[in-house]
Scaffold this motif. Structure first.
Motif, PDB file in Angstrom:
ATOM      1  N   LEU A   1       0.826  49.646 -41.475  1.00 40.56           N
ATOM      2  CA  LEU A   1      -0.475  49.206 -41.954  1.00 40.56           C
ATOM      3  C   LEU A   1      -0.290  48.424 -43.235  1.00 40.56           C
ATOM      4  O   LEU A   1       0.407  48.863 -44.146  1.00 40.56           O
ATOM      5  N   ALA A   2      -0.931  47.264 -43.330  1.00 42.81           N
ATOM      6  CA  ALA A   2      -0.786  46.455 -44.531  1.00 42.81           C
ATOM      7  C   ALA A   2      -1.891  45.416 -44.573  1.00 42.81           C
ATOM      8  O   ALA A   2      -2.542  45.124 -43.570  1.00 42.81           O
ATOM      9  N   GLY A   3      -2.084  44.844 -45.770  1.00 40.64           N
ATOM     10  CA  GLY A   3      -2.974  43.714 -45.940  1.00 40.64           C
ATOM     11  C   GLY A   3      -4.426  43.986 -45.606  1.00 40.64           C
ATOM     12  O   GLY A   3      -4.924  45.115 -45.758  1.00 40.64           O
ATOM     13  N   PRO A   4      -5.132  42.957 -45.118  1.00 45.45           N
ATOM     14  CA  PRO A   4      -6.560  43.080 -44.836  1.00 45.45           C
ATOM     15  C   PRO A   4      -6.888  44.182 -43.823  1.00 45.45           C
ATOM     16  O   PRO A   4      -7.942  44.819 -43.900  1.00 45.45           O
ATOM     17  N   ARG A   5      -5.968  44.406 -42.868  1.00 46.30           N
ATOM     18  CA  ARG A   5      -6.206  45.445 -41.878  1.00 46.30           C
ATOM     19  C   ARG A   5      -6.280  46.821 -42.532  1.00 46.30           C
ATOM     20  O   ARG A   5      -7.121  47.644 -42.191  1.00 46.30           O
TER      21      ARG A   5
ATOM     22  N   ALA B   1      -9.427  51.356 -44.580  1.00 45.76           N
ATOM     23  CA  ALA B   1      -9.749  52.264 -45.685  1.00 45.76           C
ATOM     24  C   ALA B   1     -11.247  52.273 -45.962  1.00 45.76           C
ATOM     25  O   ALA B   1     -11.865  53.343 -46.101  1.00 45.76           O
ATOM     26  N   VAL B   2     -11.842  51.090 -46.026  1.00 47.44           N
ATOM     27  CA  VAL B   2     -13.290  51.003 -46.290  1.00 47.44           C
ATOM     28  C   VAL B   2     -14.072  51.643 -45.153  1.00 47.44           C
ATOM     29  O   VAL B   2     -15.029  52.404 -45.375  1.00 47.44           O
ATOM     30  N   GLY B   3     -13.678  51.343 -43.923  1.00 46.54           N
ATOM     31  CA  GLY B   3     -14.389  51.896 -42.771  1.00 46.54           C
ATOM     32  C   GLY B   3     -14.304  53.413 -42.716  1.00 46.54           C
ATOM     33  O   GLY B   3     -15.309  54.087 -42.433  1.00 46.54           O
ATOM     34  N   ILE B   4     -13.126  53.970 -42.987  1.00 48.06           N
ATOM     35  CA  ILE B   4     -12.963  55.426 -42.962  1.00 48.06           C
ATOM     36  C   ILE B   4     -13.742  56.075 -44.098  1.00 48.06           C
ATOM     37  O   ILE B   4     -14.336  57.149 -43.922  1.00 48.06           O
TER      38      ILE B   4
ATOM     39  N   MET C   1     -10.883  52.763 -35.538  1.00 46.65           N
ATOM     40  CA  MET C   1      -9.423  52.861 -35.471  1.00 46.65           C
ATOM     41  C   MET C   1      -8.860  52.205 -34.229  1.00 46.65           C
ATOM     42  O   MET C   1      -7.719  51.728 -34.240  1.00 46.65           O
ATOM     43  N   SER C   2      -9.643  52.155 -33.158  1.00 47.55           N
ATOM     44  CA  SER C   2      -9.171  51.490 -31.945  1.00 47.55           C
ATOM     45  C   SER C   2      -8.945  50.009 -32.181  1.00 47.55           C
ATOM     46  O   SER C   2      -8.060  49.396 -31.582  1.00 47.55           O
ATOM     47  N   VAL C   3      -9.748  49.428 -33.062  1.00 48.56           N
ATOM     48  CA  VAL C   3      -9.611  48.010 -33.377  1.00 48.56           C
ATOM     49  C   VAL C   3      -8.488  47.764 -34.385  1.00 48.56           C
ATOM     50  O   VAL C   3      -7.741  46.791 -34.273  1.00 48.56           O
ATOM     51  N   LEU C   4      -8.344  48.665 -35.369  1.00 49.06           N
ATOM     52  CA  LEU C   4      -7.460  48.396 -36.503  1.00 49.06           C
ATOM     53  C   LEU C   4      -6.100  49.083 -36.427  1.00 49.06           C
ATOM     54  O   LEU C   4      -5.198  48.729 -37.191  1.00 49.06           O
ATOM     55  N   LEU C   5      -5.937  50.080 -35.556  1.00 52.98           N
ATOM     56  CA  LEU C   5      -4.653  50.758 -35.426  1.00 52.98           C
ATOM     57  C   LEU C   5      -3.980  50.373 -34.111  1.00 52.98           C
ATOM     58  O   LEU C   5      -4.658  50.244 -33.084  1.00 52.98           O
TER      59      LEU C   5
END
Length: 258
Positions: free
Chosen positions: A138-142, A147-150, A172-176
């Motif tokens: 995990l890094a950068g804008p993702r 973090a903001v979403g959680i 998380m399905s979108v970002l992980l």
């Protein structure tokens, strides 16, 4: 409290524990049940939050295989759930009960819509994960977006919590890049953290508004339900759960607004 009322609360807790492990919207069963039995909305919400911690623990343990190797990832994202839950729980305590009564129907409606949108979200997520690399860091804008979403999901969960799991799964399905079953295990951890933090906040700051008998009965049911949901919940027809949740959610909205 009569015997049948106690049994109804245990049954609702069991259903919620099982649904939280599989879908993530168990509060849409327990909260309306408590309202129908005559408990004030804020008392019902606090007592329910405390009780559902037990189900979160058993559902998380049930997903321990999917959580193997996830310690580093959890260390990075759990704090955002923790602090979000603190903010949400404090908002519940600071805002007047009239605000809760006005906001909750909207939150329940949002939860019901998310439950109904679940199959579509799952299909979109499955496509996104076909070529995903679960070892990608995990890094950068993702990472910032996650973090903001959680944090926001934790704040929502600390305040009310219905369909918090579905919000987390969609996010998380979108970002992980992890497989969906592993994300479901992470969702159970984060949901348990949020419920646990909110419960502790309520116990410390607003003990007089908690119905301990209700919390205990919900906890007994959720403890069993979380274990069952993690073990056999995937075999249940998801549409049966979705229809049940939608029906109960609509009844809850009607009860609050009338």
């Amino acid at each position: 409290m009569g015997l049948w009322e106690a049994l109804a609360i245990i049954a609702a807790g069991m259903a919620a524990g099982m649904i939280n492990a599989v879908v993530g919207s168990g509060t849409l069963v327990t909260f309306p049940t408590l309202l129908a039995l005559g408990y004030p909305a804020v008392t019902a919400n606090m007592s329910n939050t405390i009780g559902l911690v037990a189900g979160g623990i058993t559902s998380t343990l049930g997903y321990r295989e999917e959580l193997r190797g996830k310690a580093a990832r959890l260390k990075r994202i759990v704090p955002f759930s923790f602090f979000g839950a603190v903010v949400g729980a404090l908002l519940l305590l600071v805002l007047p009960e009239s605000a809760f009564d006005a906001i909750v129907p909207v939150l329940i409606a949002l939860g019901v819509l998310l439950v109904l949108a679940g199959p579509w979200l799952n299909k979109k997520a499955a496509k996104a994960h076909e070529d995903a690399d679960p070892t990608r860091p995990l890094a950068g804008p993702r990472l910032v977006a996650l973090a903001v979403g959680i944090f926001v999901a934790g704040m929502y969960g600390g305040y009310f919590g219905a369909a918090q799991g579905i919000i987390l799964m969609g996010l998380m399905s979108v970002l992980l890049p992890d497989p969906l079953q592993e994300i479901n295990g992470i969702k159970n951890v984060l949901g348990t953290v949020v419920n646990g933090v909110a419960a502790l906040t309520f116990i410390v700051v607003a003990t007089d508004q908690i119905d301990w008998a209700v919390a205990a009965l919900v906890g007994i049911g959720a403890l069993v339900g979380g274990f069952v949901g993690a073990r056999v919940g995937r075999k249940l027809n998801p549409w049966v759960l979705r229809v049940l949740i939608t029906f109960i959610g609509i009844i809850a909205i009607v009860n609050i607004l009338r």
